[in-house]
Structures are given as structure tokens and as C-alpha cells.
Design an enzyme around this catalytic site. Structure first.
Site, PDB file in Angstrom:
ATOM      1  N   SER A   3       0.858  -1.188   0.000  1.00 56.28           N
ATOM      2  CA  SER A   3       0.000   0.000   0.000  1.00 56.28           C
ATOM      3  C   SER A   3       0.895   1.239   0.000  1.00 56.28           C
ATOM      4  O   SER A   3       1.671   1.413  -0.937  1.00 56.28           O
ATOM      5  CB  SER A   3      -0.941  -0.046   1.214  1.00 56.28           C
ATOM      6  N   THR A   4       0.836   2.054   1.045  1.00 52.44           N
ATOM      7  CA  THR A   4       1.626   3.281   1.085  1.00 52.44           C
ATOM      8  C   THR A   4       3.120   2.973   0.986  1.00 52.44           C
ATOM      9  O   THR A   4       3.638   2.152   1.733  1.00 52.44           O
ATOM     10  CB  THR A   4       1.347   4.043   2.388  1.00 52.44           C
ATOM     11  N   HIS A  25      -2.476  -0.940  -3.381  1.00 54.74           N
ATOM     12  CA  HIS A  25      -3.619  -0.075  -3.099  1.00 54.74           C
ATOM     13  C   HIS A  25      -3.397   1.261  -3.797  1.00 54.74           C
ATOM     14  O   HIS A  25      -2.489   2.014  -3.446  1.00 54.74           O
ATOM     15  CB  HIS A  25      -3.783   0.141  -1.597  1.00 54.74           C
ATOM     16  N   ASP A  61      -4.539  -5.247   5.511  1.00 50.30           N
ATOM     17  CA  ASP A  61      -4.996  -6.045   4.376  1.00 50.30           C
ATOM     18  C   ASP A  61      -3.845  -6.964   3.974  1.00 50.30           C
ATOM     19  O   ASP A  61      -3.021  -6.616   3.131  1.00 50.30           O
ATOM     20  CB  ASP A  61      -5.404  -5.151   3.202  1.00 50.30           C
ATOM     21  N   MET A  71      -0.112   0.715   4.903  1.00 48.31           N
ATOM     22  CA  MET A  71      -0.953   1.045   6.037  1.00 48.31           C
ATOM     23  C   MET A  71      -2.036  -0.011   6.202  1.00 48.31           C
ATOM     24  O   MET A  71      -2.512  -0.586   5.227  1.00 48.31           O
ATOM     25  CB  MET A  71      -1.565   2.425   5.793  1.00 48.31           C
TER      26      MET A  71
END
Length: 352
Positions: A168-169, A195, A291, A288
């Protein structure tokens, strides 16, 4: 939502969006706007003057565009986190993805063609999430979280048949390091869940394809799963797989968000386990949230292999931390060691 106190500079050439961003940021507790810039040169000057925690950065600006500002900040060793605020356009998406690959913290898409109130709400929700992540990174990992552990010798002679990577991030920059380091003759399919808003993942896949020996594509519904190919989940869709006789194909599903995410790494892993079983490797990179946790539980229950990125190199130590803290990681490794670990596992060796 209460955040660690953050100082922010807003760089935006559109007076309308600049005022919208100011209105939104002033309503987020713990956030102080310390400067405003209308072009890239002014943005650099404001960063030098105020040393803010965060710079919200428009992609397309006069004097110096967002990518130019980002590269100059990196050259100067600035610790300010840049959040790109980008319109999803033919020009904006590739430039935004390039900025993320260059180290921008994250992206907030500008809503286009919607009611101003709807746009404000969408930007507010996105900025609250991104700024909370920035606040977490400023706290830093603990010494224990920052350590990496060796991988136990549990692969043996059993080769891995598929690799799934979730992030993600900070993911685009991590993927830029990982994917090009994998060999061109890797004889298994790879899957990536990053993401990212819908419309940006095609540019991400295309850029990684330019950089990597392996083929990298954005997955489409019904696409055959191919060895030696990296299948990137499309933003706004869950990516799963389905076996049809001897063939495995990609399935795109616009079902409900899962943990606020679509695509969901958990959903991908849960669909891969019935196909690949114990011969599946899950790799959890910077990001973050968590998931990854439910999906890695399923991978482990099936006898698969799980690698988590160590905290020290993570932009946000959330997804890999959740997996490691739950005792699901067979190896906790720095990013630079993960390509060799993948290659070793695929070839039936312990990833040491």
C-alpha cells in the site's frame, strides 16, 4: 479524527482547488497549514522556510511541475513527505505514478465532474487517511520492529509455483526496487496488489514493465495467468483467480470494499490458495492497515510460505507488521533481500 500535530504546505496552482484544500485541512484536528504556494518554485521556497511535515503537491504546475519539485526535494535530502494531489487524466496519471516511484508518500485523486460538496468530502476523507499514516511514520518503529529475522529452512526441495505481493503506502517505490531485481527466467506467475485509485494502476504496470526483465501487465478479466509475468491488480477491482480445467485465469470483481480496499490482498490470497496450495508464496511489503493478515492466515494454513518486509525500510510499517506480529511470517527481511528470497523459494531452496 485526532492526529499527531502536523505542519503542512499546500502547493496548488488552481485557486479553486487551493482554497478547497485549505478549507479541508483547516477542519482536520492537529493539522496546521503553515504555507501556500501557487507554483513549483514557490513550493520549494516554502519547504525551505517552514520545513513542514507534509507538502501537498499538485502534479501539473507552472515554473516547475510536481515531479520536478519532488526530485529537487530528494536531491536536497528533505524529510518532508509529499502527497500528490492529481487529476486522473491522460497526462496526470503517468506523472503521478512516476512521482510515487520516485518516492512521493501517497496520492489523493482530485474528483472531476462532481458536485463541489462531494469533492470536498472525498478529499477530506482521503487526506485524513494519508495524514494519519504520515503521523504514524513520524513516531518511528521500535527497535524490535526494526529488526529482520532470517528465514528458517522449511522450503526444502518443494518449489513455489506462484508468488503474490501485497503493498500500500510506499509500495510503488518498493516495487520499483523489487520487481526489476527478479530474473527474466523466473518460471512462475506473480501477482501484485497495490492499493491505488482506479486509473493509476495501468500506468504503474506500464512503468514497471519498462524497468523489469519480467513482463508486467495490468490484469484484465479473463486474462490467462502466465508464468514469467507479473499480473498487477487494477485499481477499483478485486483481483482473484479461477481454474478452468488446466488453465488459470484472472477474475476482476467490483464487489464491496474489504477493509476499505479494492483491490484487496486478502481476497487475492484466498483465491490463490485453492489453486496453488502449499506451493504459494505471499510477500507483504510496506503499507498502512492490515490487508494481508486474513489472507496470510489462509496461506499458512495451507502450508504456504510468507515473507514480511522488515520495519526499517517501510514507508508505513502496517501490513507487514500485522503479519509478523501474528507469527505468520516465515521470514522478516529487508526489501533488498526479498528478490533473492523469492528466486530461492521458486527454485526450491531456503531463502537465506
Amino acid at each position: 479524527m485526532s492526529l499527531r500535530r502536523l505542519s503542512v504546505v499546500v502547493a496548488e496552482d488552481s485557486a479553486l482547488y487551493r482554497q478547497m484544500l485549505l478549507n479541508v485541512l483547516q477542519r482536520i484536528p492537529g493539522v496546521e497549514v503553515v504555507g501556500v504556494a501557487a507554483d513549483g518554485i514557490e513550493a520549494l521556497a516554502k519547504v525551505v522556510e517552514f520545513q513542514p511535515d507534509v507538502l501537498t503537491l499538485d502534479v501539473q504546475m507552472p515554473q516547475l511541475d510536481g515531479l520536478g519539485v519532488l526530485r529537487e526535494l530528494r536531491r536536497r535530502g528533505s524529510r518532508t513527505k509529499a502527497i500528490m494531489v492529481s487529476s486522473l487524466t491522460a497526462a496526470g496519471a503517468p506523472t503521478t505514478v512516476e512521482a510515487l516511484l520516485e518516492g512521493a508518500f501517497d496520492v489523493v485523486p482530485k474528483p472531476v465532474g462532481v458536485d463541489p460538496h462531494v469533492a470536498r468530502v472525498a478529499i477530506h476523507e482521503a487526506l485524513v487517511e494519508k495524514l494519519a499514516a504520515v503521523a504514524d511514520t513520524l513516531l518511528g518503529p521500535t527497535a524490535t520492529e526494526g529488526s529482520a529475522g532470517p528465514a528458517p529452512d522449511r522450503v526444502g526441495s518443494r518449489a513455489i509455483d506462484a508468488v503474490a505481493i501485497g503493498t500500500s503506502t510506499g509500495g510503488p517505490q518498493a516495487l520499483r526496487s523489487l520487481i526489476p531485481a527478479l530474473p527474466a527466467d523466473l518460471p512462475v506467475p506473480l501477482f501484485v496488489v497495490q492499493h491505488m485509485p482506479a486509473g493509476f494502476t495501468a500506468s504503474l504496470a506500464a512503468r514497471l514493465d519498462d524497468l523489469a526483465p519480467l513482463r508486467v501487465v495490468e490484469a484484465v478479466h479473463g486474462m490467462p495467468v502466465t508464468a514469467g509475468c507479473v499480473h498487477v491488480a487494477a485499481g477499483g477491482w478485486h483481483l482473484t483467480v479461477d481454474r478452468q480445467r488446466e488453465a488459470v485465469q484472472c477474475v476482476l470483481d467490483a464487489g464491496p470494499l474489504r477493509l476499505g480496499c479494492r483491490p484487496s490482498f486478502d481476497s487475492l490470497l484466498e483465491s490463490l490458495v485453492p489453486v496453488y496450495g502449499s506451493r504459494l508464496m505471499a510477500v507483504v511489503l510496506t503499507g498502512m492497515g492490515h490487508d494481508s493478515l486474513a489472507g496470510c492466515r489462509v496461506v499458512k494454513a495451507a502450508g504456504g510460505f510468507v515473507v514480511a518486509q522488515s520495519a526499517a525500510g517501510c514507508t508505513v510499517y502496517g501490513m507487514p507488521k500485522a503479519v509478523a506480529a501474528a507469527g505468520l511470517a516465515d521470514a522478516v527481511l529487508p526489501l533488498e533481500s526479498i528478490p533473492a528470497a523469492i528466486t530461492a523459494c521458486v527454485r526450491g531452496r531456503s531463502p537465506r
